[in-house]
Design an enzyme around this catalytic site. Structure first.
Site, mmCIF file in Angstrom:
data_model
loop_
_atom_site.group_PDB
_atom_site.id
_atom_site.type_symbol
_atom_site.label_atom_id
_atom_site.label_comp_id
_atom_site.label_asym_id
_atom_site.label_seq_id
_atom_site.Cartn_x
_atom_site.Cartn_y
_atom_site.Cartn_z
ATOM 1 N N ASN A 41 0.841 -1.200 0.000
ATOM 2 C CA ASN A 41 0.000 0.000 0.000
ATOM 3 C C ASN A 41 0.877 1.252 0.000
ATOM 4 O OD1 ASN A 41 0.632 -0.798 2.679
ATOM 5 N ND2 ASN A 41 -1.118 0.304 3.528
ATOM 6 N N GLU A 43 0.222 5.187 0.635
ATOM 7 C CA GLU A 43 -0.743 6.203 1.053
ATOM 8 C C GLU A 43 -0.334 7.583 0.550
ATOM 9 O OE1 GLU A 43 -1.266 5.592 5.287
ATOM 10 O OE2 GLU A 43 -2.376 3.730 4.911
ATOM 11 N N CYS A 52 -4.132 0.636 -2.463
ATOM 12 C CA CYS A 52 -4.010 -0.629 -1.742
ATOM 13 C C CYS A 52 -2.874 -1.473 -2.314
ATOM 14 C CB CYS A 52 -5.299 -1.424 -1.848
ATOM 15 S SG CYS A 52 -6.628 -0.824 -0.798
ATOM 16 N N GLU A 54 -2.956 -4.583 -3.187
ATOM 17 C CA GLU A 54 -3.410 -5.417 -4.302
ATOM 18 C C GLU A 54 -3.342 -4.647 -5.623
ATOM 19 O OE1 GLU A 54 -4.851 -4.896 -1.410
ATOM 20 O OE2 GLU A 54 -6.054 -6.611 -0.742
ATOM 21 N N CYS A 85 -10.130 -5.334 0.742
ATOM 22 C CA CYS A 85 -11.260 -4.406 0.718
ATOM 23 C C CYS A 85 -12.146 -4.725 -0.495
ATOM 24 C CB CYS A 85 -10.767 -2.962 0.671
ATOM 25 S SG CYS A 85 -10.200 -2.413 -0.945
ATOM 26 N N CYS A 88 -10.676 -4.013 -3.927
ATOM 27 C CA CYS A 88 -9.613 -4.942 -4.346
ATOM 28 C C CYS A 88 -10.170 -6.311 -4.703
ATOM 29 C CB CYS A 88 -8.541 -5.029 -3.270
ATOM 30 S SG CYS A 88 -7.525 -3.532 -3.253
HETATM 31 N N1 THU Z 1 -5.324 -1.718 2.493
HETATM 32 C C1 THU Z 1 -4.750 -2.479 1.496
HETATM 33 O O1 THU Z 1 -3.628 -2.200 1.063
HETATM 34 N N2 THU Z 1 -5.458 -3.521 1.020
HETATM 35 C C2 THU Z 1 -6.685 -3.896 1.465
HETATM 36 O O2 THU Z 1 -7.308 -4.775 0.881
HETATM 37 C C3 THU Z 1 -7.237 -3.273 2.657
HETATM 38 C C4 THU Z 1 -6.634 -1.959 3.023
HETATM 39 C C5 THU Z 1 -4.579 -0.552 3.004
HETATM 40 C C6 THU Z 1 -5.130 0.753 2.515
HETATM 41 C C7 THU Z 1 -4.606 1.706 3.567
HETATM 42 O O3 THU Z 1 -3.313 2.153 3.189
HETATM 43 C C8 THU Z 1 -4.486 0.852 4.820
HETATM 44 O O4 THU Z 1 -4.608 -0.493 4.392
HETATM 45 C C9 THU Z 1 -5.543 1.142 5.857
HETATM 46 O O5 THU Z 1 -6.805 1.097 5.296
#
Ligand code: THU
Length: 130
Positions: A41, A43, A52, A54, A85, A88
């Site tokens: 991920n 941000e 994310c 994925e 999520c 994804c």
């Molecule tokens: N996140 C992912 O990278 N993949 C997911 O499927 C769930 C959430 C990350 C996004 C964000 O940077 C952090 O987790 C908190 O939500």
């Protein structure tokens, strides 16, 4: 058998850029070609622009010319077992069928293995646009 995916996801997770949530995530996909594609991920100070893990893994796979996911694994740090999520799940669905195995991990390893069909039932997918 999934040890290679686990190692790739862990290495990706360690490189995640997550200064806001402080929740690092790594994802690893095995392409139908046998190669492994990982992502973390990333941000952003403008929160909705974050991506994310994925998303990065899918992009790496497509960039390499692969279009089918044979196995997927997602790892989040901490004690809680992560689940992908909703967005994804849909991203994975673009390149895999309901039967895709998705391994769900906590910071230590695989805690549960399920299918994309269980995570995203009655999915809208590429076939709907044929
Ligand atoms: N996140 C992912 O990278 N993949 C997911 O499927 C769930 C959430 C990350 C996004 C964000 O940077 C952090 O987790 C908190 O939500």
């Amino acid at each position: 058998m999934s040890e290679d995916l686990l190692q790739a996801a862990r290495a990706a997770m360690e490189r995640a850029y997550a200064p806001y949530s402080k929740f690092k995530v790594g994802a690893a996909l095995r392409g139908a070609n046998g190669k492994i594609y990982a992502g973390c991920n990333v941000e952003n100070a403008a929160y909705p622009q974050g991506q994310c893990a994925e998303t990065g893994a899918v992009a790496a796979m497509v960039l390499d010319g692969e279009r089918r996911i044979a196995e997927a694994l997602v790892m989040g740090e901490g004690a809680e077992t992560i689940v992908p999520c909703g967005g994804c799940r849909q991203r994975l669905r673009e390149f895999a069928d309901d039967g895709l195995t998705v391994h769900l991990c906590d910071g230590r390893g695989i805690r549960r293995s399920t299918t994309l069909g269980a995570l995203l039932p009655l999915a809208f997918g590429p076939d709907h646009l044929k």
